[in-house]
Design a protein around this motif. Structure first.
Motif, PDB file in Angstrom:
ATOM      1  N   GLY A   6       0.797  -1.225   0.000  1.00 16.49           N
ATOM      2  CA  GLY A   6       0.000   0.000   0.000  1.00 16.49           C
ATOM      3  C   GLY A   6       0.825   1.268   0.000  1.00 16.49           C
ATOM      4  O   GLY A   6       0.288   2.356   0.188  1.00 16.49           O
ATOM      5  N   LEU A   7       2.130   1.136  -0.205  1.00 17.92           N
ATOM      6  CA  LEU A   7       2.987   2.319  -0.172  1.00 17.92           C
ATOM      7  C   LEU A   7       2.672   3.265  -1.332  1.00 17.92           C
ATOM      8  O   LEU A   7       2.641   4.488  -1.136  1.00 17.92           O
ATOM      9  N   ALA A   8       2.404   2.751  -2.502  1.00 16.98           N
ATOM     10  CA  ALA A   8       2.080   3.600  -3.654  1.00 16.98           C
ATOM     11  C   ALA A   8       0.791   4.381  -3.410  1.00 16.98           C
ATOM     12  O   ALA A   8       0.704   5.571  -3.727  1.00 16.98           O
ATOM     13  N   GLU A   9      -0.198   3.722  -2.818  1.00 19.38           N
ATOM     14  CA  GLU A   9      -1.464   4.397  -2.526  1.00 19.38           C
ATOM     15  C   GLU A   9      -1.274   5.492  -1.480  1.00 19.38           C
ATOM     16  O   GLU A   9      -1.830   6.583  -1.578  1.00 19.38           O
ATOM     17  N   THR A  10      -0.477   5.196  -0.476  1.00 17.31           N
ATOM     18  CA  THR A  10      -0.194   6.176   0.580  1.00 17.31           C
ATOM     19  C   THR A  10       0.562   7.368   0.006  1.00 17.31           C
ATOM     20  O   THR A  10       0.269   8.527   0.315  1.00 17.31           O
ATOM     21  N   GLU A  11       1.511   7.088  -0.855  1.00 15.59           N
ATOM     22  CA  GLU A  11       2.289   8.142  -1.503  1.00 15.59           C
ATOM     23  C   GLU A  11       1.376   9.037  -2.343  1.00 15.59           C
ATOM     24  O   GLU A  11       1.486  10.268  -2.298  1.00 15.59           O
ATOM     25  N   ALA A  12       0.445   8.453  -3.083  1.00 18.68           N
ATOM     26  CA  ALA A  12      -0.494   9.227  -3.897  1.00 18.68           C
ATOM     27  C   ALA A  12      -1.421  10.065  -3.015  1.00 18.68           C
ATOM     28  O   ALA A  12      -1.712  11.224  -3.324  1.00 18.68           O
ATOM     29  N   MET A  13      -1.879   9.479  -1.905  1.00 17.73           N
ATOM     30  CA  MET A  13      -2.757  10.199  -0.992  1.00 17.73           C
ATOM     31  C   MET A  13      -2.043  11.425  -0.415  1.00 17.73           C
ATOM     32  O   MET A  13      -2.610  12.513  -0.353  1.00 17.73           O
ATOM     33  N   LEU A  14      -0.799  11.261  -0.024  1.00 18.97           N
ATOM     34  CA  LEU A  14      -0.041  12.375   0.538  1.00 18.97           C
ATOM     35  C   LEU A  14       0.263  13.442  -0.508  1.00 18.97           C
ATOM     36  O   LEU A  14       0.290  14.637  -0.183  1.00 18.97           O
ATOM     37  N   ALA A  15       0.456  13.042  -1.753  1.00 19.54           N
ATOM     38  CA  ALA A  15       0.695  14.004  -2.824  1.00 19.54           C
ATOM     39  C   ALA A  15      -0.532  14.888  -3.035  1.00 19.54           C
ATOM     40  O   ALA A  15      -0.413  16.099  -3.252  1.00 19.54           O
ATOM     41  N   ARG A  16      -1.721  14.311  -2.966  1.00 18.46           N
ATOM     42  CA  ARG A  16      -2.966  15.083  -3.133  1.00 18.46           C
ATOM     43  C   ARG A  16      -3.278  15.914  -1.895  1.00 18.46           C
ATOM     44  O   ARG A  16      -3.961  16.923  -1.972  1.00 18.46           O
ATOM     45  N   ALA A  17      -2.789  15.482  -0.756  1.00 22.96           N
ATOM     46  CA  ALA A  17      -3.139  16.137   0.509  1.00 22.96           C
ATOM     47  C   ALA A  17      -2.677  17.590   0.574  1.00 22.96           C
ATOM     48  O   ALA A  17      -3.358  18.430   1.151  1.00 22.96           O
ATOM     49  N   GLY A  18      -1.549  17.904  -0.017  1.00 27.75           N
ATOM     50  CA  GLY A  18      -1.039  19.273   0.035  1.00 27.75           C
ATOM     51  C   GLY A  18      -1.987  20.277  -0.576  1.00 27.75           C
ATOM     52  O   GLY A  18      -2.278  21.324   0.014  1.00 27.75           O
ATOM     53  N   VAL A  19      -2.510  19.977  -1.745  1.00 28.93           N
ATOM     54  CA  VAL A  19      -3.449  20.876  -2.422  1.00 28.93           C
ATOM     55  C   VAL A  19      -4.745  20.964  -1.629  1.00 28.93           C
ATOM     56  O   VAL A  19      -5.271  22.056  -1.401  1.00 28.93           O
ATOM     57  N   ARG A  20      -5.248  19.827  -1.199  1.00 25.39           N
ATOM     58  CA  ARG A  20      -6.486  19.836  -0.406  1.00 25.39           C
ATOM     59  C   ARG A  20      -6.305  20.613   0.889  1.00 25.39           C
ATOM     60  O   ARG A  20      -7.196  21.334   1.316  1.00 25.39           O
ATOM     61  N   MET A  21      -5.155  20.463   1.525  1.00 23.10           N
ATOM     62  CA  MET A  21      -4.910  21.137   2.794  1.00 23.10           C
ATOM     63  C   MET A  21      -4.901  22.648   2.617  1.00 23.10           C
ATOM     64  O   MET A  21      -5.382  23.380   3.484  1.00 23.10           O
ATOM     65  N   ALA A  22      -4.362  23.118   1.501  1.00 23.40           N
ATOM     66  CA  ALA A  22      -4.349  24.559   1.240  1.00 23.40           C
ATOM     67  C   ALA A  22      -5.771  25.111   1.189  1.00 23.40           C
ATOM     68  O   ALA A  22      -6.066  26.160   1.762  1.00 23.40           O
ATOM     69  N   VAL A  23      -6.667  24.388   0.552  1.00 23.35           N
ATOM     70  CA  VAL A  23      -8.057  24.834   0.421  1.00 23.35           C
ATOM     71  C   VAL A  23      -8.800  24.715   1.744  1.00 23.35           C
ATOM     72  O   VAL A  23      -9.436  25.661   2.200  1.00 23.35           O
ATOM     73  N   THR A  24      -8.708  23.570   2.388  1.00 19.27           N
ATOM     74  CA  THR A  24      -9.496  23.344   3.596  1.00 19.27           C
ATOM     75  C   THR A  24      -8.984  24.146   4.795  1.00 19.27           C
ATOM     76  O   THR A  24      -9.776  24.586   5.620  1.00 19.27           O
ATOM     77  N   SER A  25      -7.680  24.367   4.871  1.00 18.52           N
ATOM     78  CA  SER A  25      -7.165  25.177   5.980  1.00 18.52           C
ATOM     79  C   SER A  25      -7.573  26.634   5.801  1.00 18.52           C
ATOM     80  O   SER A  25      -7.878  27.323   6.784  1.00 18.52           O
ATOM     81  N   ARG A  26      -7.613  27.136   4.583  1.00 20.84           N
ATOM     82  CA  ARG A  26      -8.095  28.493   4.337  1.00 20.84           C
ATOM     83  C   ARG A  26      -9.529  28.627   4.803  1.00 20.84           C
ATOM     84  O   ARG A  26      -9.902  29.597   5.457  1.00 20.84           O
ATOM     85  N   GLN A  27     -10.338  27.628   4.493  1.00 17.71           N
ATOM     86  CA  GLN A  27     -11.739  27.656   4.919  1.00 17.71           C
ATOM     87  C   GLN A  27     -11.854  27.661   6.442  1.00 17.71           C
ATOM     88  O   GLN A  27     -12.638  28.420   7.008  1.00 17.71           O
ATOM     89  N   ALA A  28     -11.064  26.840   7.111  1.00 14.95           N
ATOM     90  CA  ALA A  28     -11.119  26.762   8.574  1.00 14.95           C
ATOM     91  C   ALA A  28     -10.726  28.091   9.208  1.00 14.95           C
ATOM     92  O   ALA A  28     -11.381  28.577  10.129  1.00 14.95           O
ATOM     93  N   VAL A  29      -9.665  28.699   8.703  1.00 16.63           N
ATOM     94  CA  VAL A  29      -9.201  29.971   9.255  1.00 16.63           C
ATOM     95  C   VAL A  29     -10.215  31.077   8.973  1.00 16.63           C
ATOM     96  O   VAL A  29     -10.528  31.888   9.848  1.00 16.63           O
ATOM     97  N   GLU A  30     -10.767  31.088   7.770  1.00 17.55           N
ATOM     98  CA  GLU A  30     -11.721  32.145   7.431  1.00 17.55           C
ATOM     99  C   GLU A  30     -13.008  32.043   8.250  1.00 17.55           C
ATOM    100  O   GLU A  30     -13.541  33.050   8.717  1.00 17.55           O
ATOM    101  N   VAL A  31     -13.518  30.841   8.434  1.00 21.40           N
ATOM    102  CA  VAL A  31     -14.737  30.666   9.238  1.00 21.40           C
ATOM    103  C   VAL A  31     -14.491  31.149  10.665  1.00 21.40           C
ATOM    104  O   VAL A  31     -15.303  31.876  11.239  1.00 21.40           O
ATOM    105  N   THR A  32     -13.368  30.776  11.244  1.00 17.97           N
ATOM    106  CA  THR A  32     -13.069  31.207  12.610  1.00 17.97           C
ATOM    107  C   THR A  32     -12.846  32.717  12.667  1.00 17.97           C
ATOM    108  O   THR A  32     -13.318  33.372  13.602  1.00 17.97           O
TER     109      THR A  32
END
Length: 125
Positions: A6-32
């Motif tokens: 499952g290392l390839a799947e984990t690697e792919a998940m972490l690669a996508r996480a950076g972009v998603r984190m940028a969007v979702t963290s902005r939302q969290a900070v803005e709501v607060t």
């Protein structure tokens, strides 16, 4: 010999996480930030000599490669906005009227929850 599956799947998940984190963290900070602004406005509303001050309280988001931050407080260009420090901390002759600090404390757990959700969403959990 150790086999890791499952290392390839984990690697792919972490690669996508950076972009998603940028969007979702902005939302969290803005709501607060919005909640802190609204709470501070409510806490300071109704003072006879400060009719315009609550409307000077706003927030700005700053998004960079290092993360997301919100600056919340009175706009110095707005009517009564320059009075923010005097109102929050008082003077030798006037008692403080804390509203920004308490509003931030009131919403600290909301930001923590928002960031937990942002991380879980970014990791696809």
């Amino acid at each position: 010999m150790i086999v890791v599956e499952g290392l390839a799947e984990t690697e792919a998940m972490l690669a996508r996480a950076g972009v998603r984190m940028a969007v979702t963290s902005r939302q969290a900070v803005e709501v607060t930030a919005r909640k802190v602004k609204d709470s501070a406005r409510q806490r300071i509303s109704g003072h006879k000599y400060l009719p315009h001050y609550p409307y000077s309280i706003s927030y700005d988001l700053k998004i960079s490669g290092a993360g997301v931050e919100a600056e919340i407080g009175p706009d110095k260009e707005a009517v009564q906005g320059p009075l923010g420090n005097i109102i929050e901390y008082g003077t030798s002759r006037d008692a403080p009227l804390p509203h920004l600090g308490p509003a931030l404390e009131e919403n600290a757990d909301d930001l923590a929850r928002g960031m937990e959700i942002a991380i879980a969403h970014a990791l696809g959990l």
